[in-house]
Design a protein around this motif. Structure first.
Motif, PDB file in Angstrom:
ATOM      1  N   ARG A  22      46.209  95.697  54.191  1.00  0.00           N
ATOM      2  CA  ARG A  22      44.920  96.371  54.162  1.00  0.00           C
ATOM      3  C   ARG A  22      44.334  96.368  52.760  1.00  0.00           C
ATOM      4  O   ARG A  22      43.193  96.123  52.557  1.00  0.00           O
ATOM      5  N   TYR A  31      40.782  90.135  56.721  1.00  0.00           N
ATOM      6  CA  TYR A  31      41.291  91.212  57.453  1.00  0.00           C
ATOM      7  C   TYR A  31      42.206  90.718  58.588  1.00  0.00           C
ATOM      8  O   TYR A  31      42.672  92.025  59.102  1.00  0.00           O
ATOM      9  N   SER A  34      46.111  92.029  58.428  1.00  0.00           N
ATOM     10  CA  SER A  34      46.219  93.620  58.391  1.00  0.00           C
ATOM     11  C   SER A  34      45.809  94.035  59.809  1.00  0.00           C
ATOM     12  O   SER A  34      46.271  95.104  60.501  1.00  0.00           O
ATOM     13  N   TRP A  38      48.444  96.197  62.076  1.00  0.00           N
ATOM     14  CA  TRP A  38      48.034  97.342  62.708  1.00  0.00           C
ATOM     15  C   TRP A  38      48.510  97.567  63.920  1.00  0.00           C
ATOM     16  O   TRP A  38      48.659  98.625  64.610  1.00  0.00           O
TER      17      TRP A  38
END
Length: 368
Positions: A22, A31, A34, A38
């Motif tokens: 991130r 993104y 990440s 997550w």
């Protein structure tokens, strides 16, 4: 302490991987790695959501996202209560009230429902109406590949229920239906709204690209409206299967008070527009009526039917990528009529706040 040490070590590696990816994404603007990392975290008690996430502020095309940050602490007990609902998503997708061509996409299977207490907001999520639930990531490819995580911000939700929804219900809900306005129903309506973001269709069936691209500045309002309607559709389905035991009127009447609460966010808000559309659609369909004393009475059967009808309309517009139909719906029904305006003014005169404001920071924590 309750987990095997190897599992703890593995989880820490995943957590560190997410934070490093991130941090790198904030520099590279990529993104997706990440986001995937997550979703691989499952046992962390503290969560940090940070980055350019929601596109509500882009009133031109709805493409640009604004930066924000949440710091969250998981409520383990409530999260365990929610865990069972994720498994129903593929079956619920098949029950959507539209032809099969609008529900061919399969929801991702790595979907979690968790409850949190939010201890810090920053950026976009702290600028306007305060978020009470999150459904992320927003990347359609990630959603189809792995699913999403639905985060219910229970302490923020409780604050809005106690300070805003209950006073609204006292003023505008029929006296004998007032008992159906409950925190459990408010929590569930909000939770299933977030779950419903994962249902329906992400890419148009007409070759117009993603729904977000095709509907441009109207995409957010229609997506929020779809989630509202499909959330109630899911509640109806799960109630019929015996998975939800509360009275349906609890969800319907609490929803009615919730519509008025969200309309107060105004026409510049995607949630406000979505609830204006729902209010006017339901009013015309007879889902509720205004009594002689000015209070709303929910019609159980028509409320249920109107939910299905509005769900079908919104899913069809999204699947077709019909920009003109979306614009027409917002123009015709995304407005506040004279009667509703007078009722909103009454709520203001009674001192009922539009939203809550959080006291937070080092001073509050005693760390300054």
């Amino acid at each position: 302490r309750d987990l095997d040490s190897s599992l703890v070590g593995s989880e820490m590696c995943i957590r560190d991987s997410y934070l490093r990816l991130r941090a790198e994404a904030l520099l590279t603007d990529d993104y997706q790695p990440s986001d995937l990392a997550w979703l691989d975290m499952h046992n962390n008690k503290i969560d940090v959501v940070i980055g350019p996430i929601e596109n509500y502020e882009d009133q031109l095309y709805g493409y640009k996202t604004a930066h924000e940050c949440y710091v969250l602490v998981k409520d383990t007990e409530w999260s365990q209560r929610l865990a069972k609902y994720s498994k129903f998503l593929p079956a619920l997708q098949r029950t959507l009230p539209v032809p099969d061509k609008y529900k061919q996409e399969e929801p991702g299977t790595d979907t979690e429902l968790n409850a949190y207490d939010v201890i810090y907001y920053a950026g976009d999520c702290n600028a306007g109406s305060k978020t009470i639930a999150i459904n992320l990531p927003n990347d359609e490819q990630v959603q189809l590949q792995k699913g999403t995580r639905r985060l219910q911000l229970k302490n923020a939700m409780r604050a809005k229920f106690d300070k805003i929804l209950v006073p609204i219900a006292d003023e505008l809900i029929a006296d004998d239906q007032r008992k159906h306005v409950t925190f459990e129903a408010f929590f569930s309506n909000t939770m299933f709204h977030e779950v419903a973001h994962g249902l329906g269709i992400k890419n148009t069936i007409t070759g117009a690209g993603s729904v977000r691209t095709a509907l441009k500045e109207h995409a957010a309002a229609l997506e929020e409206g779809k989630a509202d309607s499909l959330g109630l559709h899911m509640i109806n389905q799960l109630h019929a299967q015996g998975e939800i035991s509360e009275e349906l009127d609890d969800f319907y009447v609490t929803c009615m008070a919730g519509i008025v609460r969200s309309v107060r966010f105004g026409a510049s808000s995607a949630h406000g527009k979505a609830n204006m559309i729902r209010f006017n659609f339901f009013r015309i369909a007879g889902a509720f009526e205004v009594q002689s004393d000015g209070k709303y009475r929910v019609n159980h059967d028509r409320f249920r039917e109107s939910t299905q009808d509005l769900s079908a309309l919104l899913l069809t517009i999204q699947g077709d990528g019909d920009y003109d139909a979306a614009a027409r719906l917002i123009r015709e029904k995304g407005v506040i009529g004279e009667q509703l305006q007078s009722e909103l003014e009454l709520l203001g005169e009674k001192g009922i706040p539009v939203d809550v404001v959080f006291r937070q920071g080092l001073d509050v924590l005693g760390l300054n």
